[in-house]
Scaffold this motif. Structure first.
Motif, mmCIF file in Angstrom:
data_model
loop_
_atom_site.group_PDB
_atom_site.id
_atom_site.type_symbol
_atom_site.label_atom_id
_atom_site.label_comp_id
_atom_site.label_asym_id
_atom_site.label_seq_id
_atom_site.Cartn_x
_atom_site.Cartn_y
_atom_site.Cartn_z
ATOM 1 N N PHE A 204 0.846 -1.256 -0.025
ATOM 2 C CA PHE A 204 -0.080 -0.011 0.173
ATOM 3 C C PHE A 204 0.976 1.150 -0.190
ATOM 4 O O PHE A 204 2.086 1.401 0.837
ATOM 5 N N ILE A 205 0.719 2.049 -0.807
ATOM 6 C CA ILE A 205 1.577 3.444 -0.983
ATOM 7 C C ILE A 205 0.697 4.577 -1.045
ATOM 8 O O ILE A 205 -0.276 4.649 -1.623
ATOM 9 N N GLU A 206 0.878 5.321 0.112
ATOM 10 C CA GLU A 206 -0.161 6.494 0.541
ATOM 11 C C GLU A 206 0.322 7.753 -0.054
ATOM 12 O O GLU A 206 1.523 8.033 -0.051
ATOM 13 N N ARG A 207 -0.502 8.458 -0.623
ATOM 14 C CA ARG A 207 -0.091 9.524 -1.315
ATOM 15 C C ARG A 207 -0.069 10.982 -0.078
ATOM 16 O O ARG A 207 -1.128 11.395 0.157
ATOM 17 N N ALA A 208 1.120 11.329 0.127
ATOM 18 C CA ALA A 208 1.241 12.721 0.629
ATOM 19 C C ALA A 208 0.448 12.863 2.084
ATOM 20 O O ALA A 208 -0.263 13.852 2.431
ATOM 21 N N PRO A 209 0.375 11.679 2.994
ATOM 22 C CA PRO A 209 -0.224 11.964 4.235
ATOM 23 C C PRO A 209 0.590 12.983 5.150
ATOM 24 O O PRO A 209 1.757 13.219 5.005
ATOM 25 N N GLY A 210 -0.099 13.587 5.967
ATOM 26 C CA GLY A 210 0.288 14.893 6.780
ATOM 27 C C GLY A 210 0.484 16.070 6.249
ATOM 28 O O GLY A 210 1.031 16.927 6.777
ATOM 29 N N ILE A 211 0.072 16.269 4.994
ATOM 30 C CA ILE A 211 0.490 17.825 4.565
ATOM 31 C C ILE A 211 -0.754 18.570 4.716
ATOM 32 O O ILE A 211 -0.469 19.768 4.837
ATOM 33 N N SER A 212 -2.117 18.142 4.917
ATOM 34 C CA SER A 212 -3.035 19.001 5.191
ATOM 35 C C SER A 212 -4.113 18.314 5.860
ATOM 36 O O SER A 212 -4.603 16.979 5.854
ATOM 37 N N GLY A 213 -5.205 19.231 6.094
ATOM 38 C CA GLY A 213 -6.333 18.685 6.820
ATOM 39 C C GLY A 213 -6.301 17.813 8.078
ATOM 40 O O GLY A 213 -5.529 18.113 8.798
ATOM 41 N N GLU A 214 -7.199 16.860 8.119
ATOM 42 C CA GLU A 214 -7.413 16.272 9.269
ATOM 43 C C GLU A 214 -6.510 14.876 9.303
ATOM 44 O O GLU A 214 -6.331 13.974 9.947
ATOM 45 N N ASN A 215 -5.578 14.930 8.087
ATOM 46 C CA ASN A 215 -4.457 13.832 7.805
ATOM 47 C C ASN A 215 -5.124 12.253 8.069
ATOM 48 O O ASN A 215 -4.697 11.491 8.795
ATOM 49 N N ASN A 216 -6.171 12.193 7.176
ATOM 50 C CA ASN A 216 -6.906 10.726 7.305
ATOM 51 C C ASN A 216 -6.349 9.855 6.294
ATOM 52 O O ASN A 216 -5.840 10.389 5.211
ATOM 53 N N CYS A 217 -6.529 8.468 6.444
ATOM 54 C CA CYS A 217 -6.053 7.855 5.550
ATOM 55 C C CYS A 217 -7.126 7.423 4.612
ATOM 56 O O CYS A 217 -8.373 7.655 4.682
ATOM 57 N N CYS A 218 -7.148 7.500 2.991
ATOM 58 C CA CYS A 218 -5.966 6.613 2.585
ATOM 59 C C CYS A 218 -5.788 7.090 0.967
ATOM 60 O O CYS A 218 -6.484 6.273 0.333
ATOM 61 N N ARG A 219 -5.463 8.331 0.909
ATOM 62 C CA ARG A 219 -5.356 8.659 -0.683
ATOM 63 C C ARG A 219 -4.316 7.884 -1.209
ATOM 64 O O ARG A 219 -3.192 7.548 -0.620
ATOM 65 N N THR A 220 -4.208 7.273 -2.650
ATOM 66 C CA THR A 220 -3.277 6.434 -2.872
ATOM 67 C C THR A 220 -3.134 6.269 -4.618
ATOM 68 O O THR A 220 -3.813 7.395 -5.283
ATOM 69 N N PHE A 221 -2.494 5.505 -5.105
ATOM 70 C CA PHE A 221 -2.539 5.490 -6.627
ATOM 71 C C PHE A 221 -2.636 4.236 -7.209
ATOM 72 O O PHE A 221 -2.585 3.173 -6.780
ATOM 73 N N GLY A 222 -3.345 4.307 -8.543
ATOM 74 C CA GLY A 222 -3.997 3.235 -9.161
ATOM 75 C C GLY A 222 -2.725 2.546 -9.920
ATOM 76 O O GLY A 222 -1.767 2.559 -9.352
ATOM 77 N N PRO A 223 -3.143 1.795 -10.841
ATOM 78 C CA PRO A 223 -1.963 1.171 -11.701
ATOM 79 C C PRO A 223 -0.780 2.116 -12.575
ATOM 80 O O PRO A 223 -0.252 1.312 -13.108
ATOM 81 N N VAL A 224 -0.859 3.277 -12.267
ATOM 82 C CA VAL A 224 0.126 4.129 -13.020
ATOM 83 C C VAL A 224 0.798 4.983 -11.893
ATOM 84 O O VAL A 224 0.547 4.788 -10.678
ATOM 85 N N ASN A 225 1.873 5.543 -12.367
ATOM 86 C CA ASN A 225 2.824 6.349 -11.484
ATOM 87 C C ASN A 225 3.233 5.613 -10.457
ATOM 88 O O ASN A 225 3.987 4.397 -10.648
ATOM 89 N N PHE A 226 3.212 5.951 -9.144
ATOM 90 C CA PHE A 226 3.747 5.204 -7.895
ATOM 91 C C PHE A 226 3.413 3.836 -8.062
ATOM 92 O O PHE A 226 4.090 2.767 -7.830
ATOM 93 N N GLY A 227 1.916 3.507 -8.410
ATOM 94 C CA GLY A 227 1.524 2.299 -8.398
ATOM 95 C C GLY A 227 2.238 1.396 -9.618
ATOM 96 O O GLY A 227 2.381 0.077 -9.184
ATOM 97 N N ALA A 228 2.530 1.774 -10.536
ATOM 98 C CA ALA A 228 3.177 1.303 -11.891
ATOM 99 C C ALA A 228 4.692 0.871 -11.015
ATOM 100 O O ALA A 228 5.250 -0.149 -11.296
ATOM 101 N N MET A 229 5.223 1.773 -10.350
ATOM 102 C CA MET A 229 6.730 1.826 -9.904
ATOM 103 C C MET A 229 6.512 0.357 -8.945
ATOM 104 O O MET A 229 7.620 -0.357 -8.777
ATOM 105 N N VAL A 230 5.742 0.331 -8.078
ATOM 106 C CA VAL A 230 5.443 -0.792 -7.132
ATOM 107 C C VAL A 230 5.513 -2.352 -8.082
ATOM 108 O O VAL A 230 6.223 -3.181 -7.569
ATOM 109 N N GLU A 231 4.839 -2.199 -9.039
ATOM 110 C CA GLU A 231 4.790 -3.289 -9.779
ATOM 111 C C GLU A 231 6.233 -3.883 -10.451
ATOM 112 O O GLU A 231 6.605 -4.933 -10.623
ATOM 113 N N GLN A 232 6.876 -2.779 -11.030
ATOM 114 C CA GLN A 232 7.903 -2.874 -11.707
ATOM 115 C C GLN A 232 9.066 -3.392 -10.673
ATOM 116 O O GLN A 232 10.077 -4.229 -10.882
ATOM 117 N N ALA A 233 8.927 -2.921 -9.574
ATOM 118 C CA ALA A 233 9.839 -3.387 -8.504
ATOM 119 C C ALA A 233 9.885 -5.006 -7.966
ATOM 120 O O ALA A 233 10.269 -5.407 -6.970
#
Length: 378
Positions: A204-233
């Protein structure tokens, strides 16, 4: 000088003056055909973080033809900005522009700088069209070119590198950069491909927690960008099972059910714009003690304490700005070491990224782009 010799020289000079500038037709990341004169003489960089690519192409000449840029590097990546302003002090005087979708990009100020080209990120295309930005720029003789290193980097990164190569007259360097990037990614993907039935840990890769608001979980990435990097790794991005867009949200219950083997959060130095300052400040020259403290604190939120990854200490942070620059070979290599430590025991991502700086960039390398909690710390 004989008259006929003078006449020949004059005719040659006139011919040079009459010769039109070289032009090239490019297809930008929006699929638009744009004819530009190359190399451009005056460029406004409508997303300053594109400097990560421009600098790799231009080196010591990075800012020779840049007459203005967006303010995002100053606000969102001040550590990189500090590195470049230390190397190129004159950039402190470059005019700054805002963000088109927020309505604070002054086209009138841009026109006053007489640019040949304005480079924009693909995600602003809709607003640029609907607001009349494209039309007004065209009327002023300014070419608008869209680039993409973020929404669909697998599809658009190489074309965007080549486009910048054309704009800055650095086509050969662009191809060298592309070849280097491919080879560095292949160090991971080729080895994984050679292993039968690679066991892929759930990530699970969480996008930018702790930057703003109430800092709730769980903004993330689909199958591209960091999501694709996870798969390639060699990992499995659990969010790809839920949605297919670049960004999206998992609810905490989904995260509990998936129970990932690794948790990764993205972080950066967002002190200039964060309202809660709980982000993980990884990046160039980052304070690792502070980064680990922030990372540990983020893991106290619901539902992280109950996750396998947190209990086992497989919790990491990665520099957020990799999501918008074609330097993804570096996080792919580091992810691979986290996911498959024995298989990639001989790989040294830090050394490879330092080598990249030495070969391509006009600024020196400083570590700090990743942080991990110590095993058993939770």
């Amino acid at each position: 000088m004989p008259i006929n010799t003078f006449a020949r020289i004059a005719a040659f000079a006139l011919a040079l003056i009459a010769t039109p500038a070289l032009s090239a037709e490019i297809i930008d990341s929006a699929g638009r055909k744009v004819e530009i004169e190359t190399p451009a003489k005056r460029v406004i960089v409508g997303e300053a973080r594109q400097i990560h690519v421009i600098a790799a192409l231009e080196g010591e000449k990075t800012f020779d033809t840049i007459v203005g840029w967006r303010d995002d590097l100053v606000k969102k990546d001040p550590d990189t900005y500090a590195a470049y302003i230390d190397r190129f002090p004159q950039i402190a005087k470059l005019p700054l522009f805002g963000y088109i979708p927020q309505g604070d990009f002054s086209l009138e100020s841009a026109i006053a700088l007489s640019p040949d080209v304005i480079t924009l990120n693909l995600e602003v295309e809709k607003t640029a069209k609907e607001s009349g930005f494209e039309e007004k720029a065209a009327a002023a003789g300014i070419k608008v070119v869209y680039l993409d290193f973020r929404l669909n980097p697998d599809k658009n990164s190489e074309n965007s590198i080549r486009t910048l190569g054309q704009i800055f007259g650095a086509e050969k360097r662009a191809e060298e950069f592309i070849a280097y990037r491919r080879a560095q990614i292949a160090l991971v993907t080729d080895k994984l491909a050679s292993i039968k039935d690679v066991k892929r840990p759930k990530v699970f890769i969480e996008r930018a927690p702790g930057i703003s608001g109430e800092n709730n979980c769980c903004r993330t990435f689909g199958p591209v960008n960091f999501g694709a990097m996870v798969e390639q790794a060699g990992g499995h991005n659990i969010a790809s099972d839920v949605f297919k867009t670049t960004f999206g949200d998992l609810n905490p219950e989904q995260l509990v059910v998936s129970d990932p083997d690794h948790v990764i959060v993205t972080g950066s130095n967002w002190a200039a714009e964060s309202d809660i300052n709980q982000f993980v400040p990884v990046g160039r020259g980052a304070d690792m003690t502070l980064a680990r403290e922030r990372l540990a604190k983020l893991m106290t939120r619901t539902p992280f304490p109950g996750l396998k990854a947190v209990k086992n200490g497989d919790v990491h942070a990665v520099w957020h700005q990799f999501y918008g620059a074609p330097y993804e070979f570096f996080p792919i290599q580091q992810f691979a070491k986290w996911f498959h430590p024995e298989l990639f025991a001989d790989m040294d991502p830090e050394k490879n990224f330092e080598d990249f700086h030495q070969r391509f960039l006009p600024v020196t390398y400083k570590p700090g782009y990743f942080a991990s909690l110590e095993k058993g710390s939770n």
